[in-house]
Enzyme design. Structure first.
Site, mmCIF file in Angstrom:
data_model
loop_
_atom_site.group_PDB
_atom_site.id
_atom_site.type_symbol
_atom_site.label_atom_id
_atom_site.label_comp_id
_atom_site.label_asym_id
_atom_site.label_seq_id
_atom_site.Cartn_x
_atom_site.Cartn_y
_atom_site.Cartn_z
ATOM 1 N N ASP A 19 0.817 -1.206 0.000
ATOM 2 C CA ASP A 19 0.000 0.000 0.000
ATOM 3 C C ASP A 19 0.856 1.265 0.000
ATOM 4 O OD1 ASP A 19 -2.399 1.282 -0.052
ATOM 5 O OD2 ASP A 19 -3.088 0.587 1.906
ATOM 6 N N ASP A 20 0.654 2.122 -0.983
ATOM 7 C CA ASP A 20 1.303 3.434 -1.033
ATOM 8 C C ASP A 20 2.828 3.350 -1.206
ATOM 9 O OD1 ASP A 20 -1.320 3.994 -0.294
ATOM 10 O OD2 ASP A 20 -0.799 5.511 1.191
ATOM 11 N N CYS A 57 -6.254 4.190 -3.269
ATOM 12 C CA CYS A 57 -6.159 2.735 -3.095
ATOM 13 C C CYS A 57 -7.231 1.969 -3.863
ATOM 14 C CB CYS A 57 -6.277 2.372 -1.620
ATOM 15 S SG CYS A 57 -5.207 3.269 -0.502
ATOM 16 N N HIS A 113 -9.761 -3.759 -1.631
ATOM 17 C CA HIS A 113 -9.639 -2.515 -0.865
ATOM 18 C C HIS A 113 -9.683 -2.761 0.637
ATOM 19 C CE1 HIS A 113 -11.191 1.516 0.655
ATOM 20 N NE2 HIS A 113 -9.928 1.686 0.343
ATOM 21 N N ASP A 310 0.330 0.154 -5.068
ATOM 22 C CA ASP A 310 -0.958 0.574 -5.640
ATOM 23 C C ASP A 310 -0.949 2.025 -6.118
ATOM 24 O OD1 ASP A 310 -1.122 1.739 -3.092
ATOM 25 O OD2 ASP A 310 -3.194 1.113 -2.751
ATOM 26 N N HIS A 311 0.067 2.794 -5.754
ATOM 27 C CA HIS A 311 0.323 4.131 -6.291
ATOM 28 C C HIS A 311 1.519 4.677 -5.549
ATOM 29 C CE1 HIS A 311 -1.588 5.372 -2.611
ATOM 30 N NE2 HIS A 311 -2.616 4.623 -2.929
HETATM 31 CA CA LIG Z 1 -2.850 2.866 -1.383
#
Ligand SMILES: [Ca+2]
Length: 472
Positions: A19-20, A57, A113, A310-311
């Protein structure tokens, strides 16, 4: 007489979502200590210009897992999966395609998610996708409490709990340690099965709050951590409702201890970067545990390993700590793929690739039928044979803010951002960044180079802009 079916020797897939996670890793030439991901990069294919389709996300994961750009307003938001589950007729997601092809499909942690794959109304986020999906257990049983977990089982309270924590605990003192253990146990179970598997494992850090065991903070000399090379807002971009500049929101004032209405102090800046670095090193160690188990079980030789962020994230760049922007910092993320028998392992791939490319890629590598209508292109040749192959001329990403929609198109040299009014489709702002001259996107040059804007706009004319009002 037909031949009896032989053993199913198709490749397994271990798909790790982080995540991130922006490409700030050692293997990308940056400062974060990430020995396990560095090793994976040496053994497989690391993509240096991978861009997600959404800088948030739920929308990013939905696009990647369904292999498509947006066709409904809900696809721009974290509610994409809820919307999807409510539809009477649904596109076939990547794990569902693998499941239909005879794979055992398993989700652990934050893959779609929610940290357990379940919508707020109790429905599955991806109906039909998984043979089993699970989230944190034990003291972390409540998945969203775990997602925002602090040491000792405490969870986030808006405006009350701190942005960072460095408790003197072991790896399982925070939820990602538990996710790694669950993944190890699942691998051991899957190793004994006859069918190939698609195991997706989703780690929570370095998403806020920046909580990690102290030993990972101690890997870094706090005072030696450098601040962003471009901590100022870009020039030529107005700070109004249209663009995405801000320094409030996801971090401040939701979390305490850093930030003011005026922005970040130098101490805040360094502390937040230190926290992000520690969280990534912590997750790197958990990924290392899972990869070591894959080796120990004898599965590494017939399993594709994917690590996907995810980014990206602004680590003080453009005066922002967070995502939710149409800049390179939010849209560029980590992608590496290790597949058995790859040629030139460790040779990096610098061509433009997109998250929507993963679905057709893995389908091809695993001989799984992919549905018609996918928006991506397969990267299988880049991964298995030749990292220098170019598969696309641009990557388009999407965002929306209030009554505006944006497309952010990356070409080999430029990034062009167009903001539209949703109701009319009228262009209300344009940004152009030249990555050859200005890799940190510090100056919007759209006004100086109208012909480049025009030429790039023609290329992006086919980009679907959602002016519908369906969905949330
Ligand atoms: Ca994320």
């Amino acid at each position: 007489m037909a031949e009896p079916p032989g053993p199913d020797d198709r490749l397994n897939v271990l798909f790790i979502c982080v995540d991130d996670l922006r490409p700030e890793l050692g293997c990308y030439g940056e400062d974060i200590i990430s020995p396990n991901l560095d090793r994976l990069a040496r053994e497989g294919r690391m993509f240096t210009r991978h861009f997600v389709q959404f800088p948030t996300c739920g929308a990013s994961r939905f696009s990647m897992l369904t292999g498509r750009g947006p066709t409904a307003a809900a696809h721009y938001t974290n509610s994409a999966f809820e919307w999807h589950a409510r539809q009477e007729s649904r596109v076939v997601s990547m794990p569902e395609a693998f499941r239909r092809a005879g794979y055992t499909t398993v989700s652990i942690g934050k893959v779609s998610h929610a940290p357990d794959g379940v919508n707020p109304d109790g429905s599955a986020e991806l109906p039909g996708a998984w043979d089993r999906a699970s989230g944190p257990t034990g003291q972390w049983q409540d998945s969203w409490r775990a997602f925002f977990g602090y040491a000792g089982g405490r969870t986030r309270e808006i405006g009350v709990t701190p942005a960072i924590e460095q408790a003197d605990v072991d790896d399982e003192g925070y939820p990602d340690g538990l996710i790694a253990t669950m993944a190890e146990d699942e691998l051991a179970a899957l190793a004994d099965a006859d069918e190939p598997f698609f195991l997706a494992v989703g780690f929570f850090k370095p998403h806020l709050p920046l909580n990690a065991p102290r030993k990972y903070w101690d890997l870094y000399d706090h005072n030696a951590i450098e601040i962003s090379p471009n901590p100022q807002r870009p020039r030529g971009v107005e700070d109004n409702a249209v663009n995405t500049l801000y320094h409030r929101g996801e971090l401040y004032p939701r979390y305490t201890g850093v930030g003011t209405d005026e922005g970040w102090s130098l101490d805040d800046h360094r502390l937040l970067r230190h926290g992000y670095f520690a969280c990534v090193s912590y997750v790197d160690a958990q990924i290392g545990r899972v990869l070591d188990r894959l080796d120990a079980l004898g599965l590494a030789d017939n399993t594709i390993v994917v690590v996907w962020g995810d980014h990206g994230w602004h680590l003080g760049d453009h005066a922002i700590f967070g995502k939710h922007t149409t800049f390179e910092r939010s849209l560029r993320s980590v992608l590496m793929v290790r597949t058995p028998g790859t040629k030139r392992p460790g040779a990096r791939a610098d061509a433009l690739v997109a998250s929507v490319d993963l679905y057709p890629t893995l389908a091809e590598l695993c001989d799984v039928p992919a549905p018609a209508g996918l928006d991506g292109v397969s990267l299988a040749t880049m991964i298995s044979d030749d990292p220098d192959v170019q598969v696309r001329d641009e990557v388009v990403s999407y965002w929306r803010k209030g009554k505006y929609l944006a497309t952010s198109m990356r070409t080999d040299r430029y990034r062009l951002v167009r903001w539209y009014e949703k109701a009319t489709g009228e262009t209300v702002a344009v940004e152009l960044y030249d990555h050859e001259e200005d890799p940190n996107e510090t100056v919007n040059i759209a006004n100086r180079f109208p012909r480049i804007v025009e030429r790039l706009t023609e290329r992006s004319a086919a980009v679907p802009v959602d002016t519908t009002t369906n969905g949330k």
